[in-house]
Design a protein around this motif. Structure first.
Motif, mmCIF file in Angstrom:
data_model
loop_
_atom_site.group_PDB
_atom_site.id
_atom_site.type_symbol
_atom_site.label_atom_id
_atom_site.label_comp_id
_atom_site.label_asym_id
_atom_site.label_seq_id
_atom_site.Cartn_x
_atom_site.Cartn_y
_atom_site.Cartn_z
ATOM 1 N N HIS A 11 -6.639 -31.017 14.907
ATOM 2 C CA HIS A 11 -7.803 -30.471 14.199
ATOM 3 C C HIS A 11 -7.739 -30.728 12.688
ATOM 4 O O HIS A 11 -8.122 -29.882 11.885
ATOM 5 C CB HIS A 11 -7.938 -28.960 14.460
ATOM 6 C CG HIS A 11 -8.036 -28.608 15.905
ATOM 7 N ND1 HIS A 11 -7.418 -27.500 16.440
ATOM 8 C CD2 HIS A 11 -8.657 -29.215 16.939
ATOM 9 C CE1 HIS A 11 -7.669 -27.431 17.742
ATOM 10 N NE2 HIS A 11 -8.444 -28.463 18.067
ATOM 11 N N THR A 12 -7.283 -31.915 12.301
ATOM 12 C CA THR A 12 -7.175 -32.221 10.875
ATOM 13 C C THR A 12 -8.542 -32.604 10.306
ATOM 14 O O THR A 12 -9.488 -32.857 11.054
ATOM 15 C CB THR A 12 -6.194 -33.385 10.626
ATOM 16 O OG1 THR A 12 -6.837 -34.629 10.937
ATOM 17 C CG2 THR A 12 -4.924 -33.238 11.441
ATOM 18 N N PRO A 13 -8.652 -32.706 8.986
ATOM 19 C CA PRO A 13 -9.917 -33.144 8.389
ATOM 20 C C PRO A 13 -10.301 -34.566 8.777
ATOM 21 O O PRO A 13 -11.471 -34.947 8.623
ATOM 22 C CB PRO A 13 -9.646 -33.051 6.876
ATOM 23 C CG PRO A 13 -8.544 -32.075 6.743
ATOM 24 C CD PRO A 13 -7.690 -32.283 7.958
ATOM 25 N N PHE A 14 -9.346 -35.346 9.293
ATOM 26 C CA PHE A 14 -9.610 -36.747 9.616
ATOM 27 C C PHE A 14 -9.657 -37.003 11.117
ATOM 28 O O PHE A 14 -9.702 -38.142 11.568
ATOM 29 C CB PHE A 14 -8.548 -37.639 8.949
ATOM 30 C CG PHE A 14 -8.432 -37.383 7.480
ATOM 31 C CD1 PHE A 14 -9.534 -37.541 6.643
ATOM 32 C CD2 PHE A 14 -7.247 -36.942 6.925
ATOM 33 C CE1 PHE A 14 -9.446 -37.289 5.287
ATOM 34 C CE2 PHE A 14 -7.148 -36.686 5.557
ATOM 35 C CZ PHE A 14 -8.250 -36.863 4.746
ATOM 36 N N ASP A 15 -9.634 -35.927 11.911
ATOM 37 C CA ASP A 15 -9.860 -35.992 13.352
ATOM 38 C C ASP A 15 -11.221 -35.369 13.641
ATOM 39 O O ASP A 15 -11.573 -34.349 13.047
ATOM 40 C CB ASP A 15 -8.802 -35.200 14.120
ATOM 41 C CG ASP A 15 -7.447 -35.860 14.156
ATOM 42 O OD1 ASP A 15 -7.301 -36.857 14.883
ATOM 43 O OD2 ASP A 15 -6.531 -35.373 13.457
ATOM 44 N N GLY A 16 -11.957 -35.942 14.588
ATOM 45 C CA GLY A 16 -13.228 -35.348 14.999
ATOM 46 C C GLY A 16 -13.088 -34.565 16.287
ATOM 47 O O GLY A 16 -13.956 -34.628 17.159
ATOM 48 N N ASP A 17 -11.982 -33.836 16.426
ATOM 49 C CA ASP A 17 -11.613 -33.204 17.691
ATOM 50 C C ASP A 17 -12.743 -32.374 18.287
ATOM 51 O O ASP A 17 -13.318 -31.499 17.629
ATOM 52 C CB ASP A 17 -10.390 -32.323 17.490
ATOM 53 C CG ASP A 17 -9.136 -33.129 17.171
ATOM 54 O OD1 ASP A 17 -9.160 -34.360 17.328
ATOM 55 O OD2 ASP A 17 -8.139 -32.517 16.767
ATOM 56 N N LEU A 18 -13.019 -32.629 19.558
ATOM 57 C CA LEU A 18 -14.186 -32.041 20.236
ATOM 58 C C LEU A 18 -13.866 -31.836 21.703
ATOM 59 O O LEU A 18 -13.204 -32.670 22.332
ATOM 60 C CB LEU A 18 -15.378 -32.985 20.082
ATOM 61 C CG LEU A 18 -16.655 -32.736 20.885
ATOM 62 C CD1 LEU A 18 -17.861 -33.277 20.129
ATOM 63 C CD2 LEU A 18 -16.586 -33.412 22.270
ATOM 64 N N VAL A 19 -14.359 -30.724 22.249
ATOM 65 C CA VAL A 19 -14.277 -30.472 23.694
ATOM 66 C C VAL A 19 -15.665 -30.126 24.220
ATOM 67 O O VAL A 19 -16.303 -29.177 23.747
ATOM 68 C CB VAL A 19 -13.303 -29.326 24.033
ATOM 69 C CG1 VAL A 19 -13.316 -29.053 25.544
ATOM 70 C CG2 VAL A 19 -11.891 -29.646 23.576
ATOM 71 N N PHE A 20 -16.141 -30.905 25.191
ATOM 72 C CA PHE A 20 -17.300 -30.533 25.980
ATOM 73 C C PHE A 20 -16.835 -29.647 27.130
ATOM 74 O O PHE A 20 -15.727 -29.828 27.658
ATOM 75 C CB PHE A 20 -17.970 -31.760 26.604
ATOM 76 C CG PHE A 20 -18.679 -32.665 25.635
ATOM 77 C CD1 PHE A 20 -19.829 -32.255 24.977
ATOM 78 C CD2 PHE A 20 -18.207 -33.954 25.401
ATOM 79 C CE1 PHE A 20 -20.490 -33.105 24.098
ATOM 80 C CE2 PHE A 20 -18.857 -34.802 24.533
ATOM 81 C CZ PHE A 20 -20.010 -34.380 23.874
ATOM 82 N N ALA A 21 -17.671 -28.710 27.546
ATOM 83 C CA ALA A 21 -17.402 -27.920 28.747
ATOM 84 C C ALA A 21 -18.500 -28.160 29.771
ATOM 85 O O ALA A 21 -19.678 -28.272 29.411
ATOM 86 C CB ALA A 21 -17.327 -26.436 28.416
ATOM 87 N N LEU A 22 -18.117 -28.254 31.034
ATOM 88 C CA LEU A 22 -19.053 -28.395 32.146
ATOM 89 C C LEU A 22 -18.741 -27.340 33.192
ATOM 90 O O LEU A 22 -17.570 -27.112 33.526
ATOM 91 C CB LEU A 22 -18.924 -29.772 32.802
ATOM 92 C CG LEU A 22 -19.458 -30.995 32.075
ATOM 93 C CD1 LEU A 22 -19.104 -32.259 32.861
ATOM 94 C CD2 LEU A 22 -20.960 -30.895 31.876
ATOM 95 N N GLY A 45 -12.527 -30.513 14.844
ATOM 96 C CA GLY A 45 -12.062 -31.529 13.920
ATOM 97 C C GLY A 45 -13.021 -31.682 12.757
ATOM 98 O O GLY A 45 -14.195 -31.316 12.844
ATOM 99 N N GLY A 46 -12.523 -32.276 11.665
ATOM 100 C CA GLY A 46 -13.329 -32.391 10.463
ATOM 101 C C GLY A 46 -14.154 -33.646 10.358
ATOM 102 O O GLY A 46 -14.929 -33.795 9.411
ATOM 103 N N ALA A 47 -14.038 -34.564 11.335
ATOM 104 C CA ALA A 47 -14.754 -35.837 11.229
ATOM 105 C C ALA A 47 -15.341 -36.254 12.568
ATOM 106 O O ALA A 47 -15.005 -37.295 13.119
ATOM 107 C CB ALA A 47 -13.807 -36.926 10.708
ATOM 108 N N PRO A 48 -16.263 -35.439 13.138
ATOM 109 C CA PRO A 48 -16.799 -35.751 14.460
ATOM 110 C C PRO A 48 -17.881 -36.830 14.427
ATOM 111 O O PRO A 48 -18.558 -37.028 13.415
ATOM 112 C CB PRO A 48 -17.391 -34.409 14.912
ATOM 113 C CG PRO A 48 -17.816 -33.757 13.628
ATOM 114 C CD PRO A 48 -16.784 -34.157 12.613
ATOM 115 N N GLY A 49 -18.026 -37.503 15.565
ATOM 116 C CA GLY A 49 -19.139 -38.420 15.779
ATOM 117 C C GLY A 49 -19.762 -38.086 17.116
ATOM 118 O O GLY A 49 -19.104 -38.227 18.155
#
Length: 336
Positions: A272-283, A47-51
């Motif tokens: 996955h837009t510029p205004f979503d911070g889409d993120l996946v952690f893997a374990l 995503g384009g805006a992660p935190g």
């Protein structure tokens, strides 16, 4: 043929526990994933805006191999405080990375934006997320609730309430894959204005209603529907964890995180837009003792994407209503 684990939750992956904490007044919360033993971890942000917090250390070329916990939180940037609460709880238990005579719990985190969801955000000088993080870590268990829970408490999608979702897949080779996701995208999880989930082809049984895809496809299926048609900046984000009990390196865990993003694109339109911070952690807990061959990695990646898509739909399917909600929950919708 894919089948679910016994709980159909990420905790079907041996070695993981999940805890939720929320504040109904502010319509926000925290979800903590605790590792019984340090687990190999990685991350992929599309995503384009992660935190985020502590994501750089998860890159394969960096030193720390494992983490003690992961935290997903609402609250936008304020929610990053949640990791400090979970870290405090872990330190009290003597859990963490040993550095000389000190114990430092390793707790990467990610946040979503839920500040415009009808909750009262006048929390005073300090936001409540540190305490919510502590609470979530303290109640972590194998069984937990999904829907309007934890980090998904204040989540919204385009036209519907979002939520916290989870699912699992048991593979024929003895490996289990699990997903956990706080569903808060700018886009839509349903086909046009119907009740049918984009993730329908991957549904196992009737885990999110059993409706399948609409036949024929509605005329508005390709229409781009957004949560906020005006000024969408910083107003969304779907954050997730994909986990397995297979034995993986940090590099192969990153490939798993990349594959799990396929589930976002299968379940959310657009993602996955510029205004979503889409993120996946893997374990990767390694609890099965099974090492995955390159050929088996193809199936593992496919399972990761399918499991993530199912978890996204399940989070919205399980959401419940509350006062001042800007959108209805899925169960309130009719037709189509």
């Amino acid at each position: 043929m894919f089948r679910t684990g016994p709980r159909n939750l990420i905790t079907d992956v041996s070695g993981l526990r999940v805890g939720n904490a929320a504040d109904a007044r502010i319509k926000s919360g925290v979800t903590a994933v605790l590792c019984d033993e340090p687990a190999v971890a990685a991350v992929q942000v599309l995503g384009g805006a992660p935190g985020t917090r502590e994501t750089d250390l998860l890159e394969p070329h960096n030193t720390v191999e494992t983490v003690n916990a992961l935290v997903l939180a609402g609250g936008s940037a304020f929610g990053l405080d949640a990791a400090a609460g979970a870290q405090a709880w872990l330190r009290e238990q003597g859990i963490g990375f040993a550095v000389q005579d000190q114990i430092v719990p390793i707790v990467p985190a990610a946040i979503l934006f839920d500040l415009a969801n009808g909750g009262d955000k006048n929390w005073g000088r300090y936001p409540p997320y540190r305490e919510l993080g502590y609470e979530a870590a303290g109640v972590a268990a194998a069984d937990f609730e999904i829907g309007t829970q934890g980090a998904g408490s204040g989540a919204l999608t385009a036209g519907l309430k979002g939520g916290l979702g989870s699912a699992s897949t048991a593979l024929d080779n003895g490996v289990t894959v699990g997903a956990l996701v706080a569903v808060n995208p700018l886009g839509s999880v349903t086909v046009g204005r119907s009740r049918h989930f984009w993730a329908a082809p991957f549904e196992i049984g009737d885990e999110f209603g059993g409706l399948g895809l609409p036949v024929p496809m509605p005329h508005d299926a390709r229409e781009i529907r957004l949560k906020f048609s005006e000024k969408p900046q910083g107003a969304s984000t779907t954050i997730a964890v994909i986990a397995t009990d297979a034995v993986l390196t940090k590099a192969s865990a990153k490939r798993l995180a990349i594959a799990a993003h396929d589930g976002f694109t299968r379940a959310i339109w657009p993602s996955h837009t510029p205004f979503d911070g889409d993120l996946v952690f893997a374990l990767a807990t390694g609890a099965s003792g099974i090492e995955v061959s390159p050929e088996q990695a193809i199936t593992l990646g496919a399972a990761a994407g399918a499991t993530m898509a199912r978890a996204i739909a399940r989070g919205v399917f399980a959401a419940t209503g509350a006062q001042n909600d800007p959108f209805p929950n899925w169960r309130m919708t009719t037709g189509g």
